[in-house]
Design a protein around this motif. Sequence first.
Motif, PDB file in Angstrom:
ATOM      1  N   ARG A  22       0.924  -1.114   0.160  1.00 21.64           N
ATOM      2  CA  ARG A  22      -0.072  -0.122  -0.030  1.00 21.64           C
ATOM      3  C   ARG A  22       0.890   1.296  -0.102  1.00 21.64           C
ATOM      4  N   ARG A  23       2.100   1.178   0.524  1.00 19.53           N
ATOM      5  CA  ARG A  23       2.885   2.235   0.621  1.00 19.53           C
ATOM      6  C   ARG A  23       3.395   2.717  -0.979  1.00 19.53           C
ATOM      7  N   GLU A  24       3.543   1.581  -1.647  1.00 16.06           N
ATOM      8  CA  GLU A  24       3.916   1.747  -3.339  1.00 16.06           C
ATOM      9  C   GLU A  24       2.752   1.924  -4.087  1.00 16.06           C
ATOM     10  N   SER A  25       1.459   1.127  -3.817  1.00 14.80           N
ATOM     11  CA  SER A  25       0.326   1.473  -4.830  1.00 14.80           C
ATOM     12  C   SER A  25      -0.608   2.206  -4.147  1.00 14.80           C
ATOM     13  N   GLY A  26      -0.804   2.510  -3.160  1.00 14.39           N
ATOM     14  CA  GLY A  26      -1.870   3.340  -2.536  1.00 14.39           C
ATOM     15  C   GLY A  26      -2.871   2.436  -1.756  1.00 14.39           C
ATOM     16  N   VAL A  27      -3.878   3.140  -0.868  1.00  9.36           N
ATOM     17  CA  VAL A  27      -4.810   2.477  -0.197  1.00  9.36           C
ATOM     18  C   VAL A  27      -6.103   2.356  -0.799  1.00  9.36           C
ATOM     19  N   PRO A  28      -6.529   1.122  -0.891  1.00  7.82           N
ATOM     20  CA  PRO A  28      -7.711   0.910  -1.389  1.00  7.82           C
ATOM     21  C   PRO A  28      -9.020   1.157  -0.520  1.00  7.82           C
ATOM     22  N   LEU A  29      -9.957   2.199  -0.925  1.00  5.89           N
ATOM     23  CA  LEU A  29     -11.159   2.426  -0.152  1.00  5.89           C
ATOM     24  C   LEU A  29     -12.507   2.020  -0.829  1.00  5.89           C
ATOM     25  N   ILE A  30     -12.993   1.184  -0.226  1.00  5.89           N
ATOM     26  CA  ILE A  30     -14.369   0.847  -1.146  1.00  5.89           C
ATOM     27  C   ILE A  30     -15.308   2.151  -0.977  1.00  5.89           C
ATOM     28  N   LEU A  31     -16.169   2.162  -2.117  1.00  7.77           N
ATOM     29  CA  LEU A  31     -17.095   3.110  -2.332  1.00  7.77           C
ATOM     30  C   LEU A  31     -17.825   3.736  -1.389  1.00  7.77           C
ATOM     31  N   PRO A  32     -18.571   2.836  -0.496  1.00  4.64           N
ATOM     32  CA  PRO A  32     -19.380   3.367   0.574  1.00  4.64           C
ATOM     33  C   PRO A  32     -18.177   4.437   1.532  1.00  4.64           C
ATOM     34  N   VAL A  33     -16.936   3.871   1.752  1.00 10.49           N
ATOM     35  CA  VAL A  33     -16.112   4.693   2.595  1.00 10.49           C
ATOM     36  C   VAL A  33     -15.718   5.815   1.929  1.00 10.49           C
ATOM     37  N   VAL A  34     -15.643   5.782   0.535  1.00 16.42           N
ATOM     38  CA  VAL A  34     -15.350   7.111  -0.116  1.00 16.42           C
ATOM     39  C   VAL A  34     -16.420   7.953  -0.081  1.00 16.42           C
ATOM     40  N   GLU A  35     -17.675   7.536  -0.102  1.00 13.57           N
ATOM     41  CA  GLU A  35     -18.763   8.373   0.005  1.00 13.57           C
ATOM     42  C   GLU A  35     -18.919   9.297   1.316  1.00 13.57           C
ATOM     43  N   ASP A  36     -18.543   8.395   2.526  1.00  9.71           N
ATOM     44  CA  ASP A  36     -18.601   8.817   3.654  1.00  9.71           C
ATOM     45  C   ASP A  36     -17.615  10.053   3.825  1.00  9.71           C
ATOM     46  N   LEU A  37     -16.342   9.753   3.308  1.00  9.21           N
ATOM     47  CA  LEU A  37     -15.333  10.858   3.397  1.00  9.21           C
ATOM     48  C   LEU A  37     -15.872  12.304   2.491  1.00  9.21           C
ATOM     49  N   ARG A  38     -16.377  11.781   1.268  1.00  7.72           N
ATOM     50  CA  ARG A  38     -17.067  13.067   0.660  1.00  7.72           C
ATOM     51  C   ARG A  38     -17.960  14.068   1.870  1.00  7.72           C
ATOM     52  N   ARG A  39     -18.934  13.052   2.394  1.00  7.15           N
ATOM     53  CA  ARG A  39     -19.910  13.713   3.136  1.00  7.15           C
ATOM     54  C   ARG A  39     -19.033  14.494   4.344  1.00  7.15           C
ATOM     55  N   VAL A  40     -18.124  13.728   4.877  1.00 11.31           N
ATOM     56  CA  VAL A  40     -17.408  14.400   5.934  1.00 11.31           C
ATOM     57  C   VAL A  40     -16.885  15.586   5.327  1.00 11.31           C
ATOM     58  N   GLY A  41     -16.157  15.488   4.226  1.00  9.07           N
ATOM     59  CA  GLY A  41     -15.646  16.751   3.625  1.00  9.07           C
ATOM     60  C   GLY A  41     -16.626  18.202   3.508  1.00  9.07           C
ATOM     61  N   GLN A  42     -17.722  17.608   3.156  1.00  4.65           N
ATOM     62  CA  GLN A  42     -18.817  18.721   2.860  1.00  4.65           C
ATOM     63  C   GLN A  42     -19.207  19.224   4.437  1.00  4.65           C
ATOM     64  N   GLU A  43     -19.350  18.473   5.368  1.00  2.00           N
ATOM     65  CA  GLU A  43     -19.673  18.876   6.598  1.00  2.00           C
ATOM     66  C   GLU A  43     -18.664  19.921   7.309  1.00  2.00           C
ATOM     67  N   THR A  44     -17.287  19.734   6.764  1.00  2.00           N
ATOM     68  CA  THR A  44     -16.357  20.248   7.611  1.00  2.00           C
ATOM     69  C   THR A  44     -15.645  21.222   6.725  1.00  2.00           C
ATOM     70  N   ASN A  45     -16.181  21.409   5.472  1.00  2.00           N
ATOM     71  CA  ASN A  45     -15.857  22.373   4.599  1.00  2.00           C
ATOM     72  C   ASN A  45     -14.089  21.888   4.083  1.00  2.00           C
ATOM     73  N   THR A  46     -13.902  20.898   3.954  1.00  4.12           N
ATOM     74  CA  THR A  46     -12.639  20.262   3.814  1.00  4.12           C
ATOM     75  C   THR A  46     -12.756  19.228   2.615  1.00  4.12           C
ATOM     76  N   PRO A  47     -12.859  19.744   1.205  1.00  2.00           N
ATOM     77  CA  PRO A  47     -13.265  18.848   0.133  1.00  2.00           C
ATOM     78  C   PRO A  47     -12.367  17.698   0.013  1.00  2.00           C
ATOM     79  N   PHE A  48     -12.887  16.603  -0.186  1.00  2.00           N
ATOM     80  CA  PHE A  48     -12.247  15.221  -0.304  1.00  2.00           C
ATOM     81  C   PHE A  48     -12.132  15.077  -1.825  1.00  2.00           C
TER      82      PHE A  48
END
Length: 364
Positions: A336-362
């Motif tokens: 994962r250090r070389e290729s990146g961290v895989p996140l399933i779409l529901p987690v990505v969607e959670d992070l997008r919502r968190v970004g919107q709520e905190t004015n921190t775009p994901f």
Amino acid sequence: MNPIKSLTFPVERLHEFTAQVLVACGVPPADAARAADILTQADLRGIDSHGVARLHAYVTQYKAGRMNPRPNITVARDRLSTATVDGDNGLGLVVGPKANEIAMEKAEKTGAAWVAVCNSHHFGIAGYYPLVALERDMIGWAMTNATNQVAPHGSRQRLLGTNPIAVAFPGLVEPPVVIDMATSVVSYGKIEIARRRQEPIPSGWALDSTGHITTDPTAMGPDYALLPLGSDKERGGHKGYCLGSMVDLFCGPLAGANWGPFAPPLLYPPEAHHGTVGKGIGHLFGAMKIDAFVDVDDFKRQVDHWVQVMRAAPPAPGYSGPLIPGDPERAAEKIRRESGVPLILPVVEDLRRVGQETNTPFDE
């Protein structure tokens, strides 16, 4: 069932976003950076249930005013080699590292030390803290109690948390032996991941609302329960129950924190909570200075020898040989250090919502 699509992100981006979100919630930048270290280390080491997928729960707690973003962490009881720390209702990712540091500082002077913590919250992966102790030629310990999700052996009612425990031993040339495990069959985070992936869970992980073993994570209603490590008596479930009880008693009554069904949940509703018998979630950290017991290099050479003997054991049918505790996490981190961290779409969607709520775009 079909697996849900994943997207891959550089760990540096996830760390930056996590720290920014926590700062937006009022957490001081240095504390936010340390908390982001712990969350992203979980993702790097393949412990997806305790990584950035937890961020939405923390933001919910902060926004509801149920967690203190700037805790005044104090030493409530102090002895030469022990202490009790009051986390002032702070996030465990902030409180835990400071209490762990106190344990290591005391161990430098006395050889070994223990620090109990009350009035805290979720502290991330237990394995993070012993890894820090390794840098100081110490054997580190960490454990925490948690929201009641586990049925005691012989019961269908959940009364214990997953109550993880971690300890790490350094090698000289071999990698460290890192034991990091829940005292339940599995952490609830893995149930969440299975639900999000729309995948069944293995038999023996959990009971449904009727008290029967289920493989359907969506069938786990309000009265579900995880099973202790070992699952049933024939597989040693009573031993997992005893280990979980040990952690609960160390981190609850000894620390002045809540225990069993009184431990506050990471995500409310408050009506699901059983009241209080102490303050917040409890942790216990230990540090053992190796040279207080034996020469450091001699110890590390013996750990190396132990690792080599285990690795040389002939494989059982269907296996390639024994793994050393910590091997799967090291393998995941390398990839994962070389290729990146895989996140399933529901987690990505959670992070997008968190970004919107905190004015921190994901940004992807």
